[in-house]
Motif scaffolding. Structure first.
Motif, short mmCIF file in Angstrom:
data_model
loop_
_atom_site.label_atom_id
_atom_site.label_comp_id
_atom_site.label_asym_id
_atom_site.label_seq_id
_atom_site.Cartn_x
_atom_site.Cartn_y
_atom_site.Cartn_z
N GLY A 120 49.82 58.47 -44.28
CA GLY A 120 48.63 58.18 -43.52
C GLY A 120 47.82 57.00 -44.05
N VAL A 163 37.98 63.57 -44.67
CA VAL A 163 38.83 63.16 -43.55
C VAL A 163 39.83 62.12 -44.03
CG1 VAL A 163 38.84 62.04 -41.28
CG2 VAL A 163 37.01 63.62 -41.87
N TYR A 164 41.07 62.21 -43.54
CA TYR A 164 42.09 61.23 -43.90
C TYR A 164 42.98 60.94 -42.69
CZ TYR A 164 45.03 65.42 -44.50
OH TYR A 164 45.70 66.62 -44.31
N PRO A 165 43.54 59.73 -42.60
CA PRO A 165 44.36 59.34 -41.44
C PRO A 165 45.71 60.05 -41.43
CG PRO A 165 44.34 57.58 -43.08
CD PRO A 165 43.36 58.62 -43.56
N LEU A 166 46.29 60.14 -40.24
CA LEU A 166 47.56 60.82 -40.05
C LEU A 166 48.62 59.84 -39.57
CD1 LEU A 166 46.35 64.06 -38.22
CD2 LEU A 166 46.94 63.82 -40.65
N LYS A 178 43.13 60.37 -34.58
CA LYS A 178 43.40 61.72 -35.11
C LYS A 178 43.37 61.70 -36.62
CE LYS A 178 45.94 63.77 -31.25
NZ LYS A 178 47.15 64.56 -30.86
N TYR A 179 42.81 62.77 -37.21
CA TYR A 179 42.62 62.79 -38.66
C TYR A 179 42.91 64.18 -39.21
CZ TYR A 179 40.13 58.51 -37.53
OH TYR A 179 39.81 57.26 -37.05
N HIS A 181 41.89 67.04 -42.20
CA HIS A 181 40.67 67.45 -42.90
C HIS A 181 41.05 68.25 -44.14
CE1 HIS A 181 37.49 66.45 -39.87
NE2 HIS A 181 38.56 66.40 -39.09
#
Length: 304
Positions: A120, A163-166, A178-179, A181
């Motif tokens: 991500g 929060v982190y990217p996917l 979309k992220y 958690h």
């Protein structure tokens, strides 16, 4: 290897004080990555001892945190126990990560275990194109290491919702809007080819945040064979999925697709393995060495 104790399967299996973990063949099939090979014997002979050792190291960290709080007379949110898993593409990192999550949660139900990948944190394809990095996708410079480092700092700070990217393997790109958690896990498992890599000068070393790290190792020719076997299976699975990244290749000439995969292995994955991934092997806390059929034949545990 220096600074490591080496075990064969039988020696390692005898270390586990736990009874055999209750896991079914169906559960194992659900978490197995495409092309990977693993069975219940592997669980009992390799992973039972591994999760027992991981829990031991986890308890050591918890005790140290309690002692620090007592000494400082201050309360703070303890950071999770972080496990990093590294190795080449197609070597079985994702299967190991998912299996560890399942086994730790099953064996120690009081633990909240979260799994994520560093995929991500790769730049979106549009950004890679803008930087002329598409041919280097997967190499260190294709990752937003500043974003990953900031994420890990938030993890260590005890932040309640991070929060982190996917990343989507189907799209072969970051999923827009979309992220994931991260909400106060006891154990955080981070899997990716770059988890142990040394960054450019001046940047934080990602592995400095880890409490334990695992490198999955195998000979280059075996990894190449697994990579090509997996690629052929990917083509078959996506022949009727127009939204999938591999759809066009799956419906074009097979020899062209195979040639592209071989070129990608030689010019991208093998170069990345030799220059940036394999050199980090001896930074790992534990090395799982695989031979034919993804069989783990040796385990190397680094001295504390």
């Amino acid at each position: 290897m220096r600074n490591y104790t080496s075990f064969n399967r039988n020696e390692w299996a005898k270390l586990a004080p736990l009874d055999k973990v209750n896991i079914t063949k169906e559960e194992l099939a659900d978490i197995k990555s495409l092309g990977d090979v693993i069975d219940l014997t592997d669980v009992h002979e390799i992973y039972t001892s591994l999760i027992s050792y991981l829990h031991l190291v986890y308890q050591q960290k918890k005790n140290a945190q309690k002692a620090q709080i007592k000494f400082l007379h201050k309360s703070f949110s303890p950071a999770p126990f972080i496990i990093g898993i590294s190795g080449s593409v197609a070597v079985g990192k994702s299967t190991t990560a998912r299996l560890l999550q399942l086994l730790l949660s099953r064996t120690y139900p009081e633990l909240k275990v979260h799994l994520m990948t560093t995929d991500g944190f790769i730049y979106p394809n549009e950004e890679l194109k803008r930087r002329n990095l598409m041919p280097r996708k997967g190499f260190p410079e294709s990752y937003d290491m500043a974003l990953l480092s900031n994420f890990l700092r938030d993890v260590l700070s005890g932040k309640s919702d991070i929060v982190y990217p996917l990343y989507s393997q189907e799209l072969s790109d970051i999923v827009p809007g979309k992220y994931g958690h991260l909400k106060n896990p006891d154990v955080l498992i981070i899997e990716g080819i770059n988890t142990l890599q040394l960054p450019e000068s001046g940047q934080v070393v990602t592995s400095d945040f880890f409490d334990f790290s695992i490198y999955i190792d195998a000979e280059e020719d075996l990894i190449e064979k697994w990579y090509m076997q997996r690629f052929r299976k990917v083509l078959k699975l996506n022949k009727n999925k127009p939204d999938n990244f591999y759809y066009k290749m799956a419906n074009g000439p097979l020899e062209d697709a195979i040639q592209l995969a071989e070129e990608t292995w030689q010019m991208v994955n093998l170069v990345n393995l030799r220059e940036y991934i394999a050199p980090t092997k001896q930074r790992a806390s534990l090395i799982l060495h695989k031979t034919d059929g993804h069989l783990i034949d040796r385990i190397y545990l680094r001295h504390i």
